[in-house]
Motif scaffolding. Structure first.
Motif, short mmCIF file in Angstrom:
data_model
loop_
_atom_site.label_atom_id
_atom_site.label_comp_id
_atom_site.label_asym_id
_atom_site.label_seq_id
_atom_site.Cartn_x
_atom_site.Cartn_y
_atom_site.Cartn_z
N VAL A 194 -27.41 0.39 -37.96
CA VAL A 194 -27.11 0.66 -36.56
C VAL A 194 -28.41 0.74 -35.76
N LYS A 196 -29.91 2.91 -33.30
CA LYS A 196 -29.66 4.26 -32.83
C LYS A 196 -29.92 4.42 -31.34
N VAL A 199 -26.16 2.83 -30.15
CA VAL A 199 -24.91 3.30 -30.76
C VAL A 199 -24.89 4.82 -30.72
N TYR A 204 -21.47 6.50 -35.07
CA TYR A 204 -21.94 5.97 -36.36
C TYR A 204 -21.93 7.00 -37.48
N TYR A 207 -17.97 4.61 -40.58
CA TYR A 207 -17.97 3.15 -40.52
C TYR A 207 -17.06 2.63 -39.42
N ALA A 209 -17.35 2.79 -36.48
CA ALA A 209 -18.13 2.23 -35.38
C ALA A 209 -18.13 0.71 -35.41
N ILE A 282 -24.72 -3.35 -34.32
CA ILE A 282 -24.37 -2.92 -35.68
C ILE A 282 -24.34 -4.14 -36.59
N HIS A 305 -27.71 3.28 -42.10
CA HIS A 305 -27.12 4.61 -42.10
C HIS A 305 -26.00 4.73 -43.14
#
Length: 408
Positions: A194, A196, A199, A204, A207, A209, A282, A305
């Protein structure tokens, strides 16, 4: 009158181990572990002994010069800072054949290419297949322990229950009390990556997301790992036979993922570029071996992540092939376990950036390297993940992936 070999493979292994031990006692193995026809080096399935601690780190009178060790493995192992010190010290060459797929590499060895290699490094779930196919030799755990497991962080020791280098030779299942067949060398996790900066952290944490319309998602065309992560998201154990209902559940989740995705990416370089350019927020899937390259370049906002559903831990594990071996082959195996070598493998001059289980190597990392590799987060990541031990019915999911790709 001839008759069939009366020994089972297990009995042969026990006899070979005893023979190797007797040879060592009587000096037949010599200073470098090599030697005559009774040596493990010329017995296809004989157990590999190790010399007294530290002896394998230096050339001996028994070691020949000008030899070549052929190693089937992953990118990063071939880096100059990993290989050159051994080549110089032992006056030999190392040839590394790199692969990107465990199944394809296994098929190569099983078809007869094992004769071309002396060592091979697979994800640990392939040790049972390699051993059952009689492609690799066992290792003497007590003799190799000072070179290997004594050097590892706690989670990779027998005391903490690490069993993925040991096999019960009756059924080739992982068994902490079984025979050692491999040496853990490098590890990491599969999950998703991801950005960061774009998102939301609350999103996040799951999953889910990657299934949200809020974000641009790129799917890496790597069914093998992605299906396992989809199963974790769906609350399904990846490492068992799956019911028709579970297969259908995975099918629908996979189709939904692809329906939401913006792009299909053919390789991890394309995914990293799509992340870096802002094309996607992502990447599904990703992992420490993929996005470490971005982080090493200073882009720490990109994170492989591991959310609440967990990730999949893989451990690259080096095995000794059957058949003849160079006299410095055991030296090479020991060298790859030294702290400085392991540190260089974490931070190679070429190839991926991944963690190793060696405590001394980890202790020598600077603050930047620890942050890039996320060393301080690894215990929590491992605790929240499952160790990859093989999907027994993977073929059920291959048609699902192929059909899903047509939806983008």
């Amino acid at each position: 009158m001839s008759r069939e070999n009366p020994f089972t493979r297990r009995e042969y292994m026990q006899a070979a181990t005893a023979t190797a031990g007797l040879a060592a006692i009587t000096g037949c193995l010599g200073g470098g572990g090599g030697g005559g026809e009774s040596s493990w080096r010329t017995q296809e399935l004989a157990a590999v002994p190790a010399e007294e601690y530290d002896a394998l780190y230096e050339p001996s009178d028994e070691d020949e010069t000008g030899e070549t060790i052929n190693h089937l493995t992953w990118t990063g192992y071939d880096a100059s800072n990993v290989q050159d010190p051994f080549r110089d010290q032992f006056d030999c060459d190392t040839q590394l054949d790199l692969f990107t797929s465990n199944p394809q590499a296994f098929n190569r060895l099983q078809s007869g290419e094992w004769e071309q290699f002396h060592q091979a490094t697979f994800d640990m779930a392939w040790l049972p297949d390699l051993a059952e196919a009689e492609l690799i030799r066992p290792l003497n755990y007590e003799e190799w322990e000072p070179y290997t497991f004594d050097k590892y962080i706690d989670m990779f020791t027998k005391d903490e229950g690490y069993a993925y280098a040991f096999l019960d030779e009756d059924d080739y299942s992982f068994d902490i009390d079984g025979t050692m067949y491999g040496v853990p060398q490098r590890f990491g996790w599969a999950s998703f990556v991801v950005n960061k900066d774009t998102v939301n952290q609350a999103d996040y944490s799951s999953y889910d997301a990657a299934w949200m319309e809020d974000y641009d998602v790129g799917v890496y065309d790597l069914m093998f790992w992605a299906i396992q992560i989809i199963m974790l998201r769906e609350g399904i154990d990846p490492y068992k036979e799956h019911t028709d209902e579970e297969v259908e559940q995975v099918r629908q989740a996979t189709f939904d993922l692809f329906d939401n995705a913006k792009t299909l990416l053919p390789d991890f370089a394309s995914m990293n570029q799509a992340m870096k350019s802002g094309e996607i927020d992502i990447g599904f899937i990703s992992g420490s071996w993929i996005n470490g390259t971005l982080r090493r370049g200073g882009d720490l906002q990109f994170e492989a992540h591991v959310p609440e559903e967990g990730g999949v831990i893989w451990v690259e594990t080096t095995c000794m092939m059957k058949g003849d071996q160079p006299t410095v082959s055991d030296n090479y195996l020991a060298y790859m376990q030294q702290g400085e070598t392991a540190k260089n493998l974490m931070w190679p001059t070429s190839g991926g950036t991944n963690a190793v289980p060696h405590q001394t190597a980890i202790d020598e990392l600077n603050d930047e390297q620890r942050e890039v590799l996320r060393i301080d987060e690894i215990p929590d990541i491992v605790d929240n993940s499952v160790f990859y031990t093989g999907v027994p019915d993977l073929e059920k999911f291959e048609p699902i992936w192929r059909e899903a790709k047509s939806r983008i």
